[in-house]
Each structure stands twice: as C-alpha cells, then as structure tokens.
Design an enzyme around this catalytic site. Sequence first.
Site, PDB file in Angstrom:
ATOM      1  CE1 TYR A  99      -3.455  -2.644   0.311  1.00 58.44           C
ATOM      2  CE2 TYR A  99      -3.774  -2.264   2.181  1.00 58.44           C
ATOM      3  CZ  TYR A  99      -4.136  -3.039   1.122  1.00 58.44           C
ATOM      4  OH  TYR A  99      -5.005  -3.805   1.335  1.00 58.44           O
TER       5      TYR A  99
ATOM      6  CE  LYS B 156       2.858 -17.756  -0.141  1.00 60.98           C
ATOM      7  NZ  LYS B 156       2.088 -19.035   0.605  1.00 60.98           N
TER       8      LYS B 156
ATOM      9  CG  ASP C 229     -11.512  -6.541   7.444  1.00 59.37           C
ATOM     10  OD1 ASP C 229     -10.776  -5.631   8.050  1.00 59.37           O
ATOM     11  OD2 ASP C 229     -12.280  -6.290   6.541  1.00 59.37           O
TER      12      ASP C 229
ATOM     13  CG  ASP D  77      -6.294  -4.029   4.858  1.00 58.92           C
ATOM     14  OD1 ASP D  77      -7.293  -3.823   5.777  1.00 58.92           O
ATOM     15  OD2 ASP D  77      -6.492  -3.846   3.639  1.00 58.92           O
TER      16      ASP D  77
ATOM     17  CG  ASP E  28      -0.219 -19.665   2.950  1.00 57.39           C
ATOM     18  OD1 ASP E  28       0.672 -19.444   3.810  1.00 57.39           O
ATOM     19  OD2 ASP E  28      -0.060 -20.184   1.838  1.00 57.39           O
TER      20      ASP E  28
END
Length: 345
Positions: free
Chosen positions: A130, A182, A243, A239, A215
């Site tokens: 971002y 990752k 959620d 982010d 993941d």
Amino acid sequence: MSQHKICLLPGDGIGAEVIDCAVRVIGTLADHDGPRFVFDTQPAGHGTFLETGHSLPNTTLEAAKAADAVLLGAMDVAEIPPHGGDPLGGLRIGLEVSASIRPSLTIPGVASPAGDIDCVIVREVTEGLYARDEYMGDDDSAYAVRVITRGASTKAARMAFEEARKRQQRSGKPGLVTAVHKVGVLKLSDGLFLEACADVARDYPDIPYETRNVDACAMELVRDPGAFDVILATNVFGDILSDVAAGMAAGLGLAASACIGERWAYFEPVHGTAPDIAGKGIANPCATILTAAMMLRYLGEDASADTVEAAVYRVLADGEVRTGDLGGTASSAQMTDAILAAMRR
Ligand code: IPM
Ligand code: MN
C-alpha cells in the site's frame, strides 16, 4: 481534573454518526471523575476532496499534530482520485505512525461461532504493497511496488513486542508474537521484514516468538484462534488478517483500532463508511466507542477506559439493545443511550 484536546475527523458516510456517539460517551466522563475534553473538528475525506480539491488539507494535518490525540470516523478512500491525495495514508505517514493495533476479542453475549478469540494484530501501515507506488507499463501491464524498510519493520515489531508484554503482564499468560510473511516467494522484501523482527525479538527474550506463512496463519486463525496472541504483519497481510480476526469475534461493528507513533496517535474503527446505511442513524457505534476507549488508555486515562469498555460489554451481554448488525433493531442513538445508562449503573 485532567483535560485533553481531541482532534475529530468525522470523514464520510457513517463516520460523523459514530463520532457523535463516541463524543457523547467520553463527554460524560467528567461526571464520573474522569477527564474533560476540548474537541476540534476538522475536515478530511472524500467530501472534503469534493469541496476543496484535497482530501487531507494541510490545516487538518497540523490540527491533528497539535491535538493530544485524533479520533477518526471513516473515509471513502476508494472514491478519491489519485490527485485528491490519500487521507488515511497521509495521516499515517504524516503522524509517523509505527503500527495499527487491532484487538479482536470474544465478548460475552456476542457469539464467536468459530471459537473464542483474544488476539491483537499489529499491522505496519505506512508502506508494503500500500505504498501507493503504482504505474502503468507497456502492453497492458500495471505495476505496484511493495516497499519494505528495516526502519518501519523495526518500529512495528517493537510495537508488537511492547503490546505482548502489556498483555503478558495483564493476563499472566506467557504471551506470543507471531510474525506473518510469505518469505518463500517474497524472498527479499519479507526476508528483510523477518530479519528486522528477529532483531527486535532478541531484545525481548521473555516473550516467545514465532513466524508463520500468512496463508497458513489465516487458516489456523479460523481453525484454532486460541493459538494466537499478538500477530505482527506487514501492511496488506495485516489488513486482511485484521478483518478475518474481526469477523471471528463479532464483525466490524465492534472492531476498534489505534494507530500509534512515537509523537502522535490517531484512533479509528476498523469499519468503513458503510454507504448502504449512511444517514439512517442505525450504524453500530460500539466500534468507535471502543476505539475511543483505546484513545483513553493512550492518554493515560485507564480508569475511564475501563468504565467505557465495561459499559459497552454490559449492554452487549444484556442483549436487549443491539444494532442491526448484531441482530437487533436499536438505532445508534439508542445504543449510545444504553451505554451511557450502563456507565451510570
Ligand atoms: C483499513 C482500511 C483501509 C486500509 C483502507 C480504507 C485504505 O481497509 O483501515 O483497514 O486498508 O488501511
Ligand atoms: Mn481494512
């Protein structure tokens, strides 16, 4: 009696509605031996862009810096074209925020169908994917640069370990920081991130530290939420995971967050502007009221933060007054009235 100056950024959509509710709640703290507040409401967001051509005017950023803390409602970031500036990114970078702290907690009376959760996501919020470094290439291609720096990673990691230490002291549990990555694919950028995290971990030998692939972490968060305490993540992974964690607890209607830096801090509910219900007065104000409680802790007003949180939890546990997202029919104002009544009890 202490007094704090709070810069309010209502923003767009339901932002102003939920900010009003939070202001009503903290505005009564003086009647409970708590602090007084001076509020300074400033423009920012999509509406401000339409009026002034900029979504985060300089005067707003200066007012935010001049206040003891900033309370933000919600902003329609997706609607703002690139030349209109980026109010959230601008605030996060302008206030030199080290990380966004996003707790997820099962609340008695509010179902957590997938199992009890009590964790905090510490999300780096100034760079990563971002970083807004995007450009078009040739042949119908587009590029986004993922920026990871040792400096920002180290600051976020310190926040995570400090948070873990506070939680350790509060609960008596061993605590745990899980850095998510990752690195098998993003060998250089997540390699640097993990190096910075490991360096910070060495300064906190009393706090267990592990790393997980993002993941695998997402799956495990849903399968065994009790396995997590503090999750430390780069911007995008944090982010998404925040959620997921909010959904595990009670949804975005209760998810609070704090963006804290070394000099300044701002506080915002995790939810967005909810255009589908904006203007109807039915948004769940609890996320913003719990966010205001995080702000009270930052300001050193722990007793007042306890009062506000306990009142919100009591109303939720009673179950009689609830907004639509939690299966009830109450308006934002009725929910706030119930919380104010619980504070007086
Ligand atoms: C959040 C939001 C923002 C973010 C968006 C609106 C830019 O989703 O605070 O989680 O991703 O930072
Ligand atoms: Mn988000």
